[in-house]
Design a protein around this motif. Structure first.
Motif, short mmCIF file in Angstrom:
data_model
loop_
_atom_site.label_atom_id
_atom_site.label_comp_id
_atom_site.label_asym_id
_atom_site.label_seq_id
_atom_site.Cartn_x
_atom_site.Cartn_y
_atom_site.Cartn_z
N ALA A 1 19.59 -12.44 -47.03
CA ALA A 1 19.10 -11.22 -47.67
C ALA A 1 17.74 -10.82 -47.12
O ALA A 1 17.33 -9.66 -47.21
CB ALA A 1 19.04 -11.39 -49.18
N GLY A 2 17.03 -11.80 -46.54
CA GLY A 2 15.71 -11.51 -46.01
C GLY A 2 15.71 -11.03 -44.57
O GLY A 2 14.64 -10.73 -44.01
N ALA B 1 16.82 -9.77 -32.55
CA ALA B 1 16.79 -8.32 -32.48
C ALA B 1 15.85 -7.74 -33.53
O ALA B 1 15.07 -6.82 -33.25
CB ALA B 1 18.20 -7.76 -32.66
N PHE B 2 15.91 -8.28 -34.75
CA PHE B 2 15.03 -7.79 -35.80
C PHE B 2 13.57 -8.13 -35.49
O PHE B 2 12.66 -7.34 -35.77
CB PHE B 2 15.42 -8.38 -37.16
CG PHE B 2 16.45 -7.57 -37.89
CD1 PHE B 2 16.19 -6.25 -38.25
CD2 PHE B 2 17.67 -8.11 -38.25
CE1 PHE B 2 17.13 -5.49 -38.93
CE2 PHE B 2 18.62 -7.36 -38.93
CZ PHE B 2 18.36 -6.05 -39.27
N ALA B 3 13.35 -9.30 -34.91
CA ALA B 3 11.98 -9.66 -34.51
C ALA B 3 11.47 -8.72 -33.44
O ALA B 3 10.30 -8.30 -33.46
CB ALA B 3 11.95 -11.10 -34.01
N ASP B 4 12.35 -8.34 -32.51
CA ASP B 4 11.97 -7.41 -31.45
C ASP B 4 11.68 -6.04 -32.04
O ASP B 4 10.71 -5.36 -31.66
CB ASP B 4 13.09 -7.32 -30.42
CG ASP B 4 12.71 -6.49 -29.20
OD1 ASP B 4 11.50 -6.44 -28.88
OD2 ASP B 4 13.60 -5.92 -28.55
N LEU B 5 12.50 -5.60 -33.00
CA LEU B 5 12.28 -4.32 -33.65
C LEU B 5 10.94 -4.31 -34.37
O LEU B 5 10.16 -3.35 -34.25
CB LEU B 5 13.41 -4.02 -34.63
CG LEU B 5 13.23 -2.76 -35.50
CD1 LEU B 5 13.13 -1.52 -34.62
CD2 LEU B 5 14.38 -2.63 -36.50
N ALA B 6 10.65 -5.37 -35.12
CA ALA B 6 9.37 -5.44 -35.84
C ALA B 6 8.20 -5.37 -34.88
O ALA B 6 7.20 -4.68 -35.13
CB ALA B 6 9.31 -6.72 -36.67
N ARG B 7 8.32 -6.08 -33.75
CA ARG B 7 7.25 -6.07 -32.76
C ARG B 7 7.04 -4.67 -32.20
O ARG B 7 5.91 -4.19 -32.07
CB ARG B 7 7.59 -7.04 -31.62
CG ARG B 7 6.58 -7.04 -30.49
CD ARG B 7 7.05 -7.92 -29.32
NE ARG B 7 8.33 -7.49 -28.78
CZ ARG B 7 8.48 -6.44 -27.98
NH1 ARG B 7 7.41 -5.71 -27.63
NH2 ARG B 7 9.68 -6.11 -27.52
N ARG B 8 8.15 -4.01 -31.88
CA ARG B 8 8.05 -2.66 -31.31
C ARG B 8 7.46 -1.67 -32.30
O ARG B 8 6.69 -0.78 -31.93
CB ARG B 8 9.42 -2.19 -30.84
CG ARG B 8 9.90 -2.92 -29.61
CD ARG B 8 11.20 -2.39 -29.06
NE ARG B 8 11.13 -0.96 -28.75
CZ ARG B 8 12.09 -0.33 -28.07
NH1 ARG B 8 13.16 -0.98 -27.64
NH2 ARG B 8 11.98 0.96 -27.83
N LEU B 9 7.78 -1.83 -33.57
CA LEU B 9 7.24 -0.91 -34.58
C LEU B 9 5.73 -1.12 -34.74
O LEU B 9 4.98 -0.15 -34.88
CB LEU B 9 7.95 -1.12 -35.93
CG LEU B 9 9.45 -0.82 -35.96
CD1 LEU B 9 9.98 -0.95 -37.37
CD2 LEU B 9 9.74 0.57 -35.40
N ASP C 1 10.76 -8.25 -41.97
CA ASP C 1 9.52 -8.07 -41.20
C ASP C 1 9.43 -6.64 -40.66
O ASP C 1 8.35 -6.04 -40.66
CB ASP C 1 9.46 -9.07 -40.04
CG ASP C 1 9.13 -10.47 -40.50
OD1 ASP C 1 8.72 -10.63 -41.68
OD2 ASP C 1 9.29 -11.42 -39.71
N ALA C 2 10.55 -6.12 -40.20
CA ALA C 2 10.57 -4.73 -39.71
C ALA C 2 10.37 -3.76 -40.88
O ALA C 2 9.61 -2.79 -40.77
CB ALA C 2 11.89 -4.45 -39.00
N PHE C 3 11.02 -4.03 -41.98
CA PHE C 3 10.87 -3.17 -43.16
C PHE C 3 9.43 -3.17 -43.66
O PHE C 3 8.90 -2.14 -44.09
CB PHE C 3 11.82 -3.62 -44.27
CG PHE C 3 11.63 -2.89 -45.57
CD1 PHE C 3 11.89 -1.53 -45.66
CD2 PHE C 3 11.18 -3.55 -46.70
CE1 PHE C 3 11.72 -0.84 -46.85
CE2 PHE C 3 11.00 -2.88 -47.89
CZ PHE C 3 11.27 -1.52 -47.97
N ALA C 4 8.78 -4.32 -43.56
CA ALA C 4 7.39 -4.43 -44.03
C ALA C 4 6.47 -3.49 -43.27
O ALA C 4 5.47 -3.01 -43.82
CB ALA C 4 6.90 -5.87 -43.87
N VAL C 5 6.80 -3.19 -42.01
CA VAL C 5 5.97 -2.27 -41.24
C VAL C 5 6.03 -0.88 -41.87
O VAL C 5 5.00 -0.19 -41.98
CB VAL C 5 6.44 -2.21 -39.77
CG1 VAL C 5 5.55 -1.25 -38.97
CG2 VAL C 5 6.39 -3.60 -39.13
N LEU C 6 7.21 -0.44 -42.29
CA LEU C 6 7.33 0.85 -42.96
C LEU C 6 6.53 0.87 -44.25
O LEU C 6 5.84 1.84 -44.57
CB LEU C 6 8.81 1.15 -43.26
CG LEU C 6 9.70 1.60 -42.11
CD1 LEU C 6 11.12 1.80 -42.62
CD2 LEU C 6 9.18 2.89 -41.49
#
Length: 214
Positions: free
Chosen positions: A137-138, A74-82, A142-147
């Protein structure tokens, strides 16, 4: 997904196709989460996938591992979408705003999945030893890094006065998550029009220029 019948064993995947069964297990877990029909257990996942519960152990040691895999996806999908959202804009501010809108859209379109990602169904810290806590904790970085990347770009372009990009990106994430969560839990609240824009402008320390491209 069909439920396995008593006394009937699922056909074993041919050699080299074990990853297909793993995918089917994750599909079943995601389906249960989407239905929101109750606790996600190994037995429930097995029923939804049409397999016996012991078959899951060839790929996952317990239900915690199944949910962790779903969260990672899910987090990988979020990062991709962002990243895709950012790619559709042509200015630094436009890219940051598109990312924030993409985040809120993801939370609105997939509420059960989003809830799982942020502890509403699965607690990443529960029962975890020190090594697991450090590793978990990590999650979502990847999604946060986009922000972080998009806010840093705004600073470089002179569109943001942020003096601490990582800290302000955390504040922005907190704001986006709070808005996304509250919109889900209190849908009847009279949310002001333009609230998301105000939140993004304030927490990103953007100047008074336009948020969207003409």
């Amino acid at each position: 997904m069909s439920e396995a019948q008593p006394g009937v064993r699922r056909t074993r995947n041919p050699r080299g196709e074990g990853s297909r069964l793993r995918g089917e297990i994750l599909d079943a877990a995601r389906e249960l989460l989407q239905e929101g029909s109750g606790a996600v257990t190994l037995r429930a996942v097995a029923r939804a996938a049409g397999i016996s519960a012991p078959s899951i152990y060839r790929h996952f040691e317990d239900v915690d591992a199944v949910l962790r895999a779903v969260v990672d996806e899910a987090f990988a999908d979020l990062a991709r979408r962002l990243r895709e959202a950012a790619a559709g804009a042509s200015t630094p501010v436009g890219r940051l705003v598109a990312v924030c809108e993409g985040y809120l859209d993801f939370a609105r379109e997939q509420p059960q999945r989003y809830r799982l990602m942020f502890g509403g169904v699965w607690d990443a810290s529960a029962g975890a030893d020190e090594a697991q806590r450090a590793e978990r904790a990590g999650m979502g970085m990847d999604a946060f890094a986009v922000l972080v990347e998009r806010l840093a770009e705004c600073v470089e372009a002179g569109a943001s006065t942020s003096a601490d990009v990582p800290a302000d990106a955390v504040a922005l994430w907190v704001g986006l998550h709070g808005l996304a969560d509250l919109r889900t839990t209190t849908p009847l609240f009279p949310w002001p029009e333009g609230l998301a824009d105000s939140l993004v402008r304030s927490l990103s320390r953007l100047d008074e220029g336009p948020l969207r491209e003409a």
